[in-house]
Write an enzyme that holds these catalytic residues in place. Structure first.
Site, short mmCIF file in Angstrom:
data_model
loop_
_atom_site.label_atom_id
_atom_site.label_comp_id
_atom_site.label_asym_id
_atom_site.label_seq_id
_atom_site.Cartn_x
_atom_site.Cartn_y
_atom_site.Cartn_z
N GLU A 1 -3.25 -9.64 3.92
CA GLU A 1 -4.26 -9.64 4.88
C GLU A 1 -5.26 -10.55 5.16
O GLU A 1 -5.75 -10.93 6.33
CB GLU A 1 -4.93 -8.11 4.90
CG GLU A 1 -3.99 -6.97 4.88
CD GLU A 1 -3.32 -6.61 3.72
OE1 GLU A 1 -3.46 -7.52 2.80
OE2 GLU A 1 -2.73 -5.38 3.54
N GLU B 1 1.08 -1.29 0.03
CA GLU B 1 0.07 -0.05 0.07
C GLU B 1 0.88 1.29 -0.14
O GLU B 1 0.46 2.04 -0.65
CB GLU B 1 -1.10 -0.05 1.22
CG GLU B 1 -2.16 -1.31 1.22
CD GLU B 1 -2.80 -1.15 2.36
OE1 GLU B 1 -2.40 -1.50 3.54
OE2 GLU B 1 -4.21 -0.88 2.35
N1 T1G Z 1 4.84 -7.49 11.52
C1 T1G Z 1 5.63 -7.95 12.51
N2 T1G Z 1 6.45 -8.98 12.74
C2 T1G Z 1 6.65 -9.46 11.38
C3 T1G Z 1 5.89 -9.40 10.36
C4 T1G Z 1 4.80 -8.15 10.44
N3 T1G Z 1 4.01 -7.96 9.52
N4 T1G Z 1 6.01 -10.45 9.29
C5 T1G Z 1 7.13 -10.87 9.79
N5 T1G Z 1 7.30 -10.64 11.08
C6 T1G Z 1 8.29 -11.18 11.92
C7 T1G Z 1 8.10 -12.67 12.07
O1 T1G Z 1 7.32 -12.79 13.25
C8 T1G Z 1 9.56 -13.14 12.38
O2 T1G Z 1 9.93 -12.76 13.61
C9 T1G Z 1 10.39 -12.27 11.46
O3 T1G Z 1 9.66 -11.17 11.03
C10 T1G Z 1 10.75 -13.22 10.33
O4 T1G Z 1 9.46 -13.74 9.58
C11 T1G Z 1 -2.65 -2.11 7.18
C12 T1G Z 1 -3.30 -4.31 7.91
C13 T1G Z 1 7.64 -11.51 5.02
C14 T1G Z 1 6.99 -13.38 3.90
O5 T1G Z 1 0.90 -10.61 6.81
O6 T1G Z 1 4.18 -13.36 5.32
O7 T1G Z 1 -0.23 -4.71 6.49
O8 T1G Z 1 10.25 -14.93 14.65
O9 T1G Z 1 9.82 -16.10 9.99
O10 T1G Z 1 9.84 -16.74 6.61
O11 T1G Z 1 -3.37 -2.87 5.27
O12 T1G Z 1 7.15 -12.97 7.41
O13 T1G Z 1 12.11 -13.77 13.77
O14 T1G Z 1 11.03 -12.90 16.03
O15 T1G Z 1 7.91 -15.33 8.49
O16 T1G Z 1 11.39 -15.18 5.55
C15 T1G Z 1 0.38 -7.93 6.22
C16 T1G Z 1 3.61 -11.13 7.09
C17 T1G Z 1 0.38 -7.21 7.79
C18 T1G Z 1 3.24 -10.24 6.15
C19 T1G Z 1 9.02 -13.23 5.42
N6 T1G Z 1 1.61 -8.24 6.05
N7 T1G Z 1 4.57 -11.88 6.97
O17 T1G Z 1 8.89 -14.53 5.59
O18 T1G Z 1 10.33 -15.01 7.73
S1 T1G Z 1 -1.36 -6.72 7.98
C20 T1G Z 1 1.77 -9.73 6.28
C21 T1G Z 1 5.03 -12.99 6.00
C22 T1G Z 1 -1.17 -5.08 6.88
C23 T1G Z 1 -2.42 -3.13 6.29
C24 T1G Z 1 -2.53 -4.54 6.94
C25 T1G Z 1 6.52 -13.28 6.08
C26 T1G Z 1 7.64 -12.79 5.24
P1 T1G Z 1 11.08 -13.59 14.54
P2 T1G Z 1 9.16 -15.16 9.00
P3 T1G Z 1 9.97 -15.54 6.32
#
Ligand code: T1G
Length: 653
Positions: free
Chosen positions: A124, A104
């Site tokens: 999301e 976004e």
């Molecule tokens: N927020 C906080 N921490 C996050 C995070 C996030 N969005 N994504 C990953 N982490 C942390 C995760 O907990 C882990 O922490 C570390 O990063 C590595 O993640 C307003 C409302 C990006 C594809 O849903 O899909 O935006 O265990 O083990 O396998 O409209 O992380 O190391 O302490 O998964 O290489 C939308 C979620 C949010 C993306 C990387 N975004 N993340 O995968 O590493 S809602 C998501 C992923 C939003 C807006 C809306 C994956 C990754 P730790 P990982 P990975």
């Protein structure tokens, strides 16, 4: 600026650099830093602005750890409006995965460029949410309604090339991203390219019926989920009202999803799955042993599926069977599985051929002399397993990891059959092993830390979700399944029918009701396991009387065409009056008065049976944390993701 966002001028181009490891999530500090930087850029010498990120990826989304806490301004939608309103040309330069709020942010820029390996998307919906910072309003204005609905309701990322095709990315940058982006911006300036705000674009033409058609399709694809239908409404608002009005609709729908128990459950699972890979007391940098080759003992359904799990990750496998005939049978199971996956479009023909080529077979244990790991996957006979591990101890090189796929047996006893118990561990796969994501990693008393760390890392490589379990009968999942199954049997004797119990649980959200699960697994499995138990070990005779009667009547479940249900040639479960009579006769044996039982009582008693056993598992230290139990039951037993797992659901109640 903040410590996570820096801003500097490079050849009169303002470069905003986000650096918030591990995934540049849009924490409060990042949002504040972006606001300060874009505000500075409005009045400095910069001719244009580039937003780029350090580390492995462009912004991967809002900071999920902030959800549920009071939101601090600047709020993301307002920040993105400010970026888009910039009087200087703004370009987003994408690498890694620009997801959710990250994408976004890129859409609020005036143009977007990316390296070929970059991916973009809106996950999301997998958190029970929808894009809440303009994603449902800007995407349709750039890519059209259909592409936006596909992208946002599936949550699946697309490649930079695919995004370019539908107008979400304007330029693919080969070579260094930041340098390429700056050079491209200079070209845009030289060409006098205008500032292009996606919010000011009109939504391209679309089929008027698309929204209702999409809602109808989602009825099946996303049964019971609340976010997908609201995504359709948000995109519909983009197509039928002004940007400001559409944003207001998006905000309202977003807050509705954010406040739902479904989203709370799905967000819980997101962190629970990642937490499960952490082992209390085990240093993160514990050395890992190399696993470049694997042996599998047993070419049955499990052995074949396990072999495929490793081959699919590029690890060569040697499968051992007791005879050429058994080995060929095992290899043909694998071939059939690959053919099925290709037919279902799960993998390409080339990938299947390459993976299949990594699997060889032998009837001689000497073939395992140099493998780095062996996974034993023979049937549940403890003496046979011990005999196999004694043989492996004699054949395998020092340092080889010796794993058992047992689903019940005592891993410590198996380890004691070798001279190297520290190299022995349980790796409990779930059938079908090449598809089911759950892997219970059973830590024996003597299992070495580096063996445990190696297997946990290997689980990620073979795309499994690993959960550590201590040693007990059934570990975590199967141990919880026992009281669940016993309670289901009592409900039958007390007055419920198999179809009522299953329908109640499936309506509540379970992928399959208990009776259908037992018919699928085979009633003869439990029947023969009970043969090895004393009456005292078997527990309440009422909890297995009906399955015993069914097996003795030749009704073994799906495999014999009848069990708790009759099955037609398409393996559809058909309620069978003969079973109702058998249940009534069994109840009479125990002098039980049958009664009407409500669906609510069925759900409450079955879920309580799971949760009570889960609490014992926690108290005994068999599971590290309650969220691990949630991961097991969701990934291994079809517990509904939207309820977050049995322990999370119980806490919510
Ligand atoms: N927020 C906080 N921490 C996050 C995070 C996030 N969005 N994504 C990953 N982490 C942390 C995760 O907990 C882990 O922490 C570390 O990063 C590595 O993640 C307003 C409302 C990006 C594809 O849903 O899909 O935006 O265990 O083990 O396998 O409209 O992380 O190391 O302490 O998964 O290489 C939308 C979620 C949010 C993306 C990387 N975004 N993340 O995968 O590493 S809602 C998501 C992923 C939003 C807006 C809306 C994956 C990754 P730790 P990982 P990975």
């Amino acid at each position: 600026m903040s410590s996570t966002v820096s801003y500097s001028l490079q050849d009169n181009i303002g470069v905003i650099n986000v650096n918030n490891p591990p995934v540049n999530a849009l924490s409060h500090a990042v949002r504040q830093g972006l606001l300060d930087a874009i505000t500075t850029a409005q009045s400095d010498a910069s001719e244009a602005v580039v937003i780029v990120c350090e580390g492995r990826t462009f912004i991967a989304g809002a900071d999920i750890t902030e959800f549920g806490k009071p939101l601090q301004s600047p709020w993301l939608p307002e920040l993105l409006d400010t970026i888009e309103a910039s009087t200087k040309l703004v370009v987003a330069a994408i690498h890694g995965t620009a997801l959710g709020g990250g994408f976004e942010t890129a859409l609020a820029a005036h143009y977007r460029c990316a390296i070929p390996s970059a991916k973009v998307g809106f996950p999301e919906v997998k958190l029970g949410l929808l894009p809440g910072a303009g994603g449902t309003q800007r995407t349709p204005r750039l890519a059209g309604v259909k592409a936006s609905l596909d992208l946002i309701t599936t949550g699946a990322p697309i490649t930079a090339g695919q995004a370019e095709k539908i107008g979400l990315i304007d330029k693919i940058i080969d070579g260094d991203l930041q340098e390429g982006a700056i050079n491209w911006v200079k070209e845009l300036i030289a060409d006098g390219v205008p500032i292009r705000r996606s919010s000011e674009q009109a939504v391209p033409d679309y089929e008027a019926s698309i929204f209702d058609d999409y809602r109808a399709a989602l009825e099946k694809r996303a049964r019971g989920q609340i976010a997908p239908a609201r995504i359709v409404s948000a995109v519909e608002a983009a197509a039928t009202s002004t940007f400001e009005d559409g944003l207001a609709v998006e905000r309202e729908l977003f807050m509705e999803c954010m406040g739902s128990s479904q989203s709370a459950g799905m967000r819980h699972l997101f962190f629970a799955e990642r937490q499960a890979s952490k082992i209390d007391g085990l240093a993160k940098d514990t050395p890992k042993r190399p696993v470049a080759s694997v042996g599998i003992i047993g070419g049955g359904t499990m052995g074949g599926g396990i072999a495929m799990s490793f081959a699919n990750a590029g690890i060569p496998v040697t499968m051992i069977e007791i005879s050429d005939e058994a080995l060929q049978r095992g290899l043909s199971i694998i071939e059939r599985n690959y053919a099925g996956s290709v037919k279902r479009g799960k993998i390409s023909e080339d990938k299947a051929v390459a993976c299949r080529a990594l699997i060889s077979g032998s009837t001689d244990y000497a073939a395992l002399a140099d493998v780095d790991m062996v996974v034993e996957a023979v049937f549940e006979d403890p003496d046979l397993k011990k005999k196999i591990f004694t043989q492996l101890d004699a054949v395998c090189k020092l340092g080889a990891i010796l794993a058992t796929n047992t689903s019940y047996q005592d891993v410590n006893a198996i380890a004691a059959a070798t001279s190297r118990p520290e190299d022995v561990i349980g790796m409990h796969f779930f059938s079908p092993a090449h598809i089911m994501k759950l892997l219970e990693v059973v830590r024996g008393e003597k299992t070495a830390d580096d063996v445990l760390a190696t297997v946990m890392a290997l689980a990620k490589k073979i795309r499994k979700v690993a959960v550590v379990s201590g040693v007990c009968y059934g570990f975590i999942g199967n141990r919880m399944l026992r009281p669940y199954g016993k309670t289901a049997q009592l409900l039958l004797l007390e007055g419920a029918s198999p179809q009522q119990v299953d329908a109640a649980m499936e309506t509540w959200g379970m992928a399959m009701g208990p009776m259908r699960v037992f018919d699928l697994a085979g009633l003869d499995i439990g029947y023969s396991a009970r043969k090895a138990l004393t009456d005292e070990q078997k527990g309440d005779p009422r909890s297995y009387r009906v399955p015993d009667l069914l097996v003795e009547a030749g009704r073994l479940g799906q495999k014999s065409g009848a069990g708790f249900y009759a099955y037609d040639d398409k393996r559809r479960a058909i309620p069978d009056p003969a079973v109702d009579e058998l249940i009534a006769a069994a109840a009479a044996e125990f002098g039980m008065e049958r009664r009407e039982i409500s669906d609510d009582e069925i759900v409450d008693r079955l879920i309580s049976a799971l949760v009570d056993e889960g609490r014992k598992i926690l108290d005994e230290g068999i599971a590290q944390r309650s969220s691990d139990i949630d991961v097991v039951y969701i990934y291994g037993y079809g517990f509904p993701v939207s309820r977050g797992g049995p322990m999370f659901y119980a806490d919510q109640q």
